[in-house]
Design an enzyme around this catalytic site. Sequence first.
Site, PDB file in Angstrom:
ATOM      1  N   TYR A 181       7.575   8.771 -12.060  1.00 47.95           N
ATOM      2  CA  TYR A 181       7.465   7.751 -13.108  1.00 47.95           C
ATOM      3  C   TYR A 181       6.517   6.636 -12.698  1.00 47.95           C
ATOM      4  CZ  TYR A 181      10.715  10.247 -15.879  1.00 47.95           C
ATOM      5  OH  TYR A 181      11.280  11.222 -16.631  1.00 47.95           O
ATOM      6  N   HIS A 237       5.858 -13.047 -11.975  1.00 46.58           N
ATOM      7  CA  HIS A 237       5.957 -13.383 -10.558  1.00 46.58           C
ATOM      8  C   HIS A 237       7.241 -12.730 -10.039  1.00 46.58           C
ATOM      9  CE1 HIS A 237       3.558 -17.360 -11.468  1.00 46.58           C
ATOM     10  NE2 HIS A 237       2.837 -16.268 -11.664  1.00 46.58           N
ATOM     11  N   HIS A 261       2.324 -10.489 -17.432  1.00 44.94           N
ATOM     12  CA  HIS A 261       2.110 -10.952 -16.052  1.00 44.94           C
ATOM     13  C   HIS A 261       3.394 -11.604 -15.576  1.00 44.94           C
ATOM     14  CE1 HIS A 261       0.705 -13.062 -12.580  1.00 44.94           C
ATOM     15  NE2 HIS A 261       0.762 -14.249 -13.156  1.00 44.94           N
TER      16      HIS A 261
HETATM   17 ZN   LIG Z   1       0.901 -16.109 -12.286  1.00 44.86          ZN
END
Ligand SMILES: [Zn+2]
Length: 206
Positions: A120, A95, A93
């Site tokens: 892709y 940002h 994960h």
């Molecule tokens: Zn986050």
Amino acid sequence: MARESNLRDAVCELGASLFNRGLTFGSAGNISVRIGDGWLMTPTNVSLGRLDPGRLAKLDLDGKLVSGDAPTKESVLHRAMYGERPDAGAVVHLHSTHSVAVSCLDGIDPANVLPPITAYYVMRVGRLPLVPYHPPGDRDLAEAVRRLAGKHHAVLLANHGPVVAGTSLDAAANAIEELEETAKLFLLLRGSKTRPLTEAQVAALS
Ligand SMILES: [Zn+2]
């Protein structure tokens, strides 16, 4: 145990690589990998650029901390992915700037955020749904991810960033990097007449 120590090193190497290339910053972003009896997860409030293999959070199958530092507060997002995807070996994960920028745009299709610009992107990400905004770590956010995770190994949290699962650390990293680059291309091409792949071209890739 050799395998676990290899995975610990691999998580730290990936964290440093993402950090050094500007794909994460400060203490944002988190990485997890499945081990035999649970998960290794990056700790809370730590830079991915300076991870210590010996201090990664080790969680059991119930999500309880077995050893290491306290896990990221976003561990619920990771567990939502694993819960719906038995084949997931790792979750990343971030940002990352361009993906977050796209997640803040008004008028994007919440069922399929980015157009199929390249083969892709289609092969590594596919259809990318937008998860409605909830505060970070909120249980409703994890629940919203869980509802989409069965059908999608990659989701984009509104005004927040992408969560991507893969069969391995490399697969998850490659997919989230492909997503970030595609978000960048999408933003570069905004305002230009573009020619995404056709439905038939997309279908031929699956
Ligand atoms: Zn986050």
